[in-house]
Write a protein that holds these residues in place. Structure first.
Motif, PDB file in Angstrom:
ATOM      1  N   VAL A  78      15.630 -10.651   7.110  1.00 52.73           N
ATOM      2  CA  VAL A  78      14.272 -10.713   6.555  1.00 52.73           C
ATOM      3  C   VAL A  78      14.141  -9.808   5.334  1.00 52.73           C
ATOM      4  N   VAL A  79      14.682  -8.584   5.432  1.00 53.86           N
ATOM      5  CA  VAL A  79      14.567  -7.627   4.322  1.00 53.86           C
ATOM      6  C   VAL A  79      15.256  -8.158   3.066  1.00 53.86           C
TER       7      VAL A  79
ATOM      8  N   PHE B 282      16.034 -11.269   2.359  1.00 60.09           N
ATOM      9  CA  PHE B 282      15.382 -12.503   1.898  1.00 60.09           C
ATOM     10  C   PHE B 282      14.110 -12.182   1.116  1.00 60.09           C
ATOM     11  N   VAL B 283      13.288 -11.298   1.684  1.00 60.75           N
ATOM     12  CA  VAL B 283      12.035 -10.925   1.008  1.00 60.75           C
ATOM     13  C   VAL B 283      12.325 -10.217  -0.317  1.00 60.75           C
TER      14      VAL B 283
ATOM     15  N   LEU C 217      13.061 -12.642  -2.983  1.00 59.52           N
ATOM     16  CA  LEU C 217      11.880 -13.403  -3.402  1.00 59.52           C
ATOM     17  C   LEU C 217      10.940 -12.565  -4.263  1.00 59.52           C
ATOM     18  N   LYS C 218      10.777 -11.313  -3.884  1.00 64.51           N
ATOM     19  CA  LYS C 218       9.755 -10.474  -4.509  1.00 64.51           C
ATOM     20  C   LYS C 218      10.251  -9.710  -5.736  1.00 64.51           C
TER      21      LYS C 218
END
Length: 205
Positions: A61-62, A64-65, A68-69
Motif C-alpha cells: 500500500v505504501v 503504491f500510494v 500515485l501521489k
C-alpha cells in the motif's frame, strides 16, 4: 526518439510479436514485485514480531500510494536515499565471523547442488540481474527524467538543454558503474546472509 521500448516495438514489429512480449514483461514485473514484497515482509518480521501478511500489505500500500501521489523526481529522490541502506550489507562483513578462504573459493569455483532450491536460486539470480525488463525500465527512466527537465525548464521560461547523443557515453558509464556496484552489493548480501542467518540455522526466509 522520445519513445519507450514497447512504443518503438509496436512501430516495427507485428502485433503477434509485441503483445506476447508485453504479456511476458507484465508477468515478469508482477512476479518480481511479489518476490520483493515477500522478502521485505519476511525481513521485517525478523526484527519486529507480527504477521508477515500485515507487513506485506503495508509495504504494498505504501509503495503504491507513493507512486500515485509523488512525482517521478520526488519518488526517485527518496529511493536514492533508501538505497544507501545497502551499504549496511558491506559494513556488516567487518563485524561477523567470515571464513574468507571458503568465500573466495566458493566465489571462484561455485559448487552446484542438485536440488530444487539451487535451481530456483540460479533462476532468481539470472532473472533479477539479466532480465530484459531492466533495459525497458532504464529507457522509461530516461524518458521521465527528460520530461522532468522540460517541465522545470518551461517553468523558468527556458528550454531543456539535453543533447541525447552527447549524453549517451555518460549514460553507458552510469549503467556500467551501477551494474558493478549492484553485483558487489549482491555478493556482500550473500556472504552476510550466509555468515549470520544461515550460520544460526535461519534458512526458511
Amino acid at each position: 526518439t522520445r519513445k519507450g521500448f514497447f512504443t518503438l516495438a509496436k512501430s516495427i514489429l507485428p502485433k503477434a510479436v509485441v503483445y506476447p512480449l508485453v504479456g511476458a514483461f507484465i508477468f515478469g514485473n508482477l512476479f518480481n514485485v511479489a518476490a520483493d514484497l515477500n522478502m521485505m515482509a519476511d525481513a521485517t518480521k525478523l526484527l519486529i514480531p507480527g504477521n508477515r501478511w500485515v507487513w506485506l500489505v503495508l509495504f504494498a500500500v505504501v509503495t503504491f500510494v507513493a507512486q500515485l501521489k509523488l512525482s517521478y523526481a520526488q519518488y526517485s529522490r527518496i529511493l536514492r536515499w533508501l538505497v544507501l541502506s545497502l551499504i549496511g550489507y558491506v559494513g556488516v562483513l567487518a563485524f561477523v565471523d567470515v571464513s574468507w578462504r571458503d568465500v573466495v573459493m566458493a566465489t571462484l569455483i561455485p559448487q552446484g547442488v542438485p536440488s530444487r532450491e539451487f535451481i530456483l536460486l540460479v533462476v532468481a539470480v539470472l532473472g533479477t540481474t539479466l532480465s530484459p525488463y531492466l533495459m525497458i525500465w532504464q529507457g522509461a527512466e530516461e524518458l521521465e527524467e527528460r520530461k522532468t527537465c522540460e517541465i522545470e525548464a518551461s517553468e523558468r521560461g527556458g528550454i531543456c538543454r539535453v543533447n541525447v547523443q552527447k549524453a549517451l557515453p555518460s549514460l553507458r558509464l552510469d549503467v556500467a558503474i551501477g551494474m558493478v556496484v549492484s553485483n558487489v552489493v549482491f555478493w556482500c548480501i550473500v556472504v552476510a546472509s550466509a555468515s549470520t542467518l544461515h550460520a544460526q540455522g535461519i534458512t526458511q526466509i
